[in-house]
Design a protein around this motif. Sequence first.
Motif, PDB file in Angstrom:
ATOM      1  N   MET A  41       0.907  -1.536  -0.275  1.00  0.00           N
ATOM      2  CA  MET A  41       0.228  -0.008   0.389  1.00  0.00           C
ATOM      3  C   MET A  41       0.947   1.064  -0.165  1.00  0.00           C
ATOM      4  O   MET A  41       1.939   1.313   1.072  1.00  0.00           O
ATOM      5  CB  MET A  41      -1.263  -0.237   1.211  1.00  0.00           C
ATOM      6  CG  MET A  41      -2.313   1.088   1.141  1.00  0.00           C
ATOM      7  SD  MET A  41      -3.037   1.049   3.221  1.00  0.00           S
ATOM      8  CE  MET A  41      -5.054   0.272   1.732  1.00  0.00           C
ATOM      9  N   ASP A  42       0.853   2.455  -0.772  1.00  0.00           N
ATOM     10  CA  ASP A  42       1.195   3.233  -1.150  1.00  0.00           C
ATOM     11  C   ASP A  42       0.980   4.229  -0.295  1.00  0.00           C
ATOM     12  O   ASP A  42       1.880   5.207  -0.507  1.00  0.00           O
ATOM     13  CB  ASP A  42       1.947   3.703  -2.561  1.00  0.00           C
ATOM     14  CG  ASP A  42       0.252   3.624  -3.385  1.00  0.00           C
ATOM     15  OD1 ASP A  42      -0.229   3.845  -2.457  1.00  0.00           O
ATOM     16  OD2 ASP A  42       0.795   3.736  -4.678  1.00  0.00           O
ATOM     17  N   ASP A  43       0.000   4.364   0.719  1.00  0.00           N
ATOM     18  CA  ASP A  43       0.179   5.391   0.865  1.00  0.00           C
ATOM     19  C   ASP A  43      -0.241   5.553   2.866  1.00  0.00           C
ATOM     20  O   ASP A  43      -0.828   6.199   4.035  1.00  0.00           O
ATOM     21  CB  ASP A  43      -1.748   5.542   0.868  1.00  0.00           C
ATOM     22  CG  ASP A  43      -2.760   4.792   1.455  1.00  0.00           C
ATOM     23  OD1 ASP A  43      -3.919   5.049   1.846  1.00  0.00           O
ATOM     24  OD2 ASP A  43      -2.151   3.719   1.388  1.00  0.00           O
ATOM     25  N   THR A  44       0.845   4.436   3.487  1.00  0.00           N
ATOM     26  CA  THR A  44       1.319   4.204   4.517  1.00  0.00           C
ATOM     27  C   THR A  44       1.851   5.069   5.439  1.00  0.00           C
ATOM     28  O   THR A  44       1.107   5.255   6.384  1.00  0.00           O
ATOM     29  CB  THR A  44       2.149   3.204   4.570  1.00  0.00           C
ATOM     30  OG1 THR A  44       3.552   3.346   4.591  1.00  0.00           O
ATOM     31  CG2 THR A  44       1.621   1.552   4.551  1.00  0.00           C
ATOM     32  N   ASN A  45       2.201   6.193   5.009  1.00  0.00           N
ATOM     33  CA  ASN A  45       2.992   6.947   4.993  1.00  0.00           C
ATOM     34  C   ASN A  45       1.979   8.394   5.433  1.00  0.00           C
ATOM     35  O   ASN A  45       2.098   9.840   6.060  1.00  0.00           O
ATOM     36  CB  ASN A  45       4.202   7.953   5.233  1.00  0.00           C
ATOM     37  CG  ASN A  45       4.478   8.394   3.292  1.00  0.00           C
ATOM     38  OD1 ASN A  45       4.064   7.064   2.684  1.00  0.00           O
ATOM     39  ND2 ASN A  45       5.327   8.673   2.997  1.00  0.00           N
ATOM     40  N   GLN A  46       0.855   7.911   5.078  1.00  0.00           N
ATOM     41  CA  GLN A  46      -0.150   9.165   4.895  1.00  0.00           C
ATOM     42  C   GLN A  46      -1.025   8.749   6.177  1.00  0.00           C
ATOM     43  O   GLN A  46      -2.247   8.335   6.482  1.00  0.00           O
ATOM     44  CB  GLN A  46      -0.872   9.434   4.145  1.00  0.00           C
ATOM     45  CG  GLN A  46      -0.003  10.086   2.689  1.00  0.00           C
ATOM     46  CD  GLN A  46       0.552  11.303   3.032  1.00  0.00           C
ATOM     47  OE1 GLN A  46       0.181  11.973   3.799  1.00  0.00           O
ATOM     48  NE2 GLN A  46       2.246  11.379   2.686  1.00  0.00           N
ATOM     49  N   LEU A  47      -0.540   7.383   6.825  1.00  0.00           N
ATOM     50  CA  LEU A  47      -1.454   6.725   7.800  1.00  0.00           C
ATOM     51  C   LEU A  47      -1.084   7.030   9.024  1.00  0.00           C
ATOM     52  O   LEU A  47      -0.097   6.846   9.206  1.00  0.00           O
ATOM     53  CB  LEU A  47      -2.073   5.256   7.575  1.00  0.00           C
ATOM     54  CG  LEU A  47      -2.731   5.201   5.980  1.00  0.00           C
ATOM     55  CD1 LEU A  47      -3.086   3.644   5.950  1.00  0.00           C
ATOM     56  CD2 LEU A  47      -4.390   5.289   6.357  1.00  0.00           C
ATOM     57  N   ARG A  60       0.374  -7.128   8.633  1.00  0.00           N
ATOM     58  CA  ARG A  60       1.144  -7.093   7.418  1.00  0.00           C
ATOM     59  C   ARG A  60       1.477  -6.533   6.132  1.00  0.00           C
ATOM     60  O   ARG A  60       2.052  -5.846   5.149  1.00  0.00           O
ATOM     61  CB  ARG A  60       1.188  -8.789   7.355  1.00  0.00           C
ATOM     62  CG  ARG A  60       2.729  -8.962   6.894  1.00  0.00           C
ATOM     63  CD  ARG A  60       2.530 -11.213   6.574  1.00  0.00           C
ATOM     64  NE  ARG A  60       2.230 -10.932   5.589  1.00  0.00           N
ATOM     65  CZ  ARG A  60       2.121 -11.183   4.523  1.00  0.00           C
ATOM     66  NH1 ARG A  60       2.453 -10.279   3.696  1.00  0.00           N
ATOM     67  NH2 ARG A  60       0.897 -11.888   3.731  1.00  0.00           N
ATOM     68  N   THR A  61       0.286  -6.651   5.331  1.00  0.00           N
ATOM     69  CA  THR A  61       0.488  -5.988   3.734  1.00  0.00           C
ATOM     70  C   THR A  61      -0.368  -4.341   4.199  1.00  0.00           C
ATOM     71  O   THR A  61      -0.240  -4.026   2.930  1.00  0.00           O
ATOM     72  CB  THR A  61      -0.549  -6.800   3.159  1.00  0.00           C
ATOM     73  OG1 THR A  61      -1.952  -7.092   3.180  1.00  0.00           O
ATOM     74  CG2 THR A  61      -0.013  -7.804   3.173  1.00  0.00           C
ATOM     75  N   GLY A  62      -1.608  -3.877   5.365  1.00  0.00           N
ATOM     76  CA  GLY A  62      -2.318  -3.071   4.944  1.00  0.00           C
ATOM     77  C   GLY A  62      -2.938  -2.816   4.107  1.00  0.00           C
ATOM     78  O   GLY A  62      -4.627  -2.100   4.174  1.00  0.00           O
ATOM     79  N   GLY A  63      -3.206  -4.807   3.482  1.00  0.00           N
ATOM     80  CA  GLY A  63      -4.690  -4.615   2.164  1.00  0.00           C
ATOM     81  C   GLY A  63      -5.856  -4.954   3.447  1.00  0.00           C
ATOM     82  O   GLY A  63      -5.902  -5.157   4.480  1.00  0.00           O
ATOM     83  N   PRO A  64      -7.178  -5.060   2.601  1.00  0.00           N
ATOM     84  CA  PRO A  64      -7.954  -5.740   3.417  1.00  0.00           C
ATOM     85  C   PRO A  64      -8.321  -7.575   3.822  1.00  0.00           C
ATOM     86  O   PRO A  64      -7.016  -8.164   3.232  1.00  0.00           O
ATOM     87  CB  PRO A  64      -8.936  -5.417   2.236  1.00  0.00           C
ATOM     88  CG  PRO A  64      -8.159  -5.106   1.432  1.00  0.00           C
ATOM     89  CD  PRO A  64      -6.849  -4.952   1.015  1.00  0.00           C
ATOM     90  N   THR A  65      -8.864  -7.603   5.226  1.00  0.00           N
ATOM     91  CA  THR A  65      -8.351  -8.506   5.896  1.00  0.00           C
ATOM     92  C   THR A  65      -9.583  -9.021   5.403  1.00  0.00           C
ATOM     93  O   THR A  65     -10.504  -9.371   4.583  1.00  0.00           O
ATOM     94  CB  THR A  65      -9.179  -7.902   7.563  1.00  0.00           C
ATOM     95  OG1 THR A  65     -10.760  -7.585   6.989  1.00  0.00           O
ATOM     96  CG2 THR A  65      -8.346  -7.103   7.870  1.00  0.00           C
ATOM     97  N   GLU A 114       4.901  -4.683   6.608  1.00  0.00           N
ATOM     98  CA  GLU A 114       5.530  -4.994   6.363  1.00  0.00           C
ATOM     99  C   GLU A 114       6.293  -5.926   4.997  1.00  0.00           C
ATOM    100  O   GLU A 114       7.410  -5.540   4.070  1.00  0.00           O
ATOM    101  CB  GLU A 114       5.920  -7.350   7.308  1.00  0.00           C
ATOM    102  CG  GLU A 114       5.944  -6.895   7.959  1.00  0.00           C
ATOM    103  CD  GLU A 114       5.244  -8.175   8.958  1.00  0.00           C
ATOM    104  OE1 GLU A 114       5.617  -9.183   7.794  1.00  0.00           O
ATOM    105  OE2 GLU A 114       5.161  -8.340  10.193  1.00  0.00           O
ATOM    106  N   ALA A 115       5.351  -6.132   3.946  1.00  0.00           N
ATOM    107  CA  ALA A 115       5.397  -6.244   2.626  1.00  0.00           C
ATOM    108  C   ALA A 115       4.842  -5.089   1.764  1.00  0.00           C
ATOM    109  O   ALA A 115       3.787  -3.915   2.138  1.00  0.00           O
ATOM    110  CB  ALA A 115       4.291  -7.206   2.390  1.00  0.00           C
TER     111      ALA A 115
END
Length: 154
Positions: free
Chosen positions: A1-7, A90-95, A153-154
């Motif tokens: 996920m490319d918006d992690t530093n926005q979360l 781990r991925t920031g994606g949907p559960t 992580e991913a």
Amino acid sequence: MDDTNQLEYVGFWLRVWASIIDTVLVLAITTPLLLAIYGRERLAAGITFSGFANFLISYVFPAVAVLLFWSFRQATPGKMAISARIVDARTGGPTSVGQNIIRYLGYFPSTFVFCLGLIWVGLDKRKQGWHDKLAGTVVVRPKRGNVEPVRFEA
């Protein structure tokens, strides 16, 4: 996920607020149904604890509703109100559906021993309660301040 530093991770008090919103909504739906079925006197006397309709309305319906909200919206209405969502830690994606079921069932051991598993959200670096740790999830929202960003992580 490319918006992690926005979360940012959602902390204890915001999650308490989201839970209060969800509880009020569930009560607003279930209480009139239970009153219609059992009546005020029987409901006040606690007779409904053994009733099948009470079991469906008070336990099954809320569980199904929460799991559907988590699966399709990544949040309950309370979490939506605070712009939070539940994601894979781990991925920031949907559960996955499995993660959602484990997370829901994880609320039970999280409430044992003075709700320590829920209070853990306020102590943990990633703001994970025991139910989050069991399911491999985190609760995040758009970053609002000078807090450490979310890292996956991913």
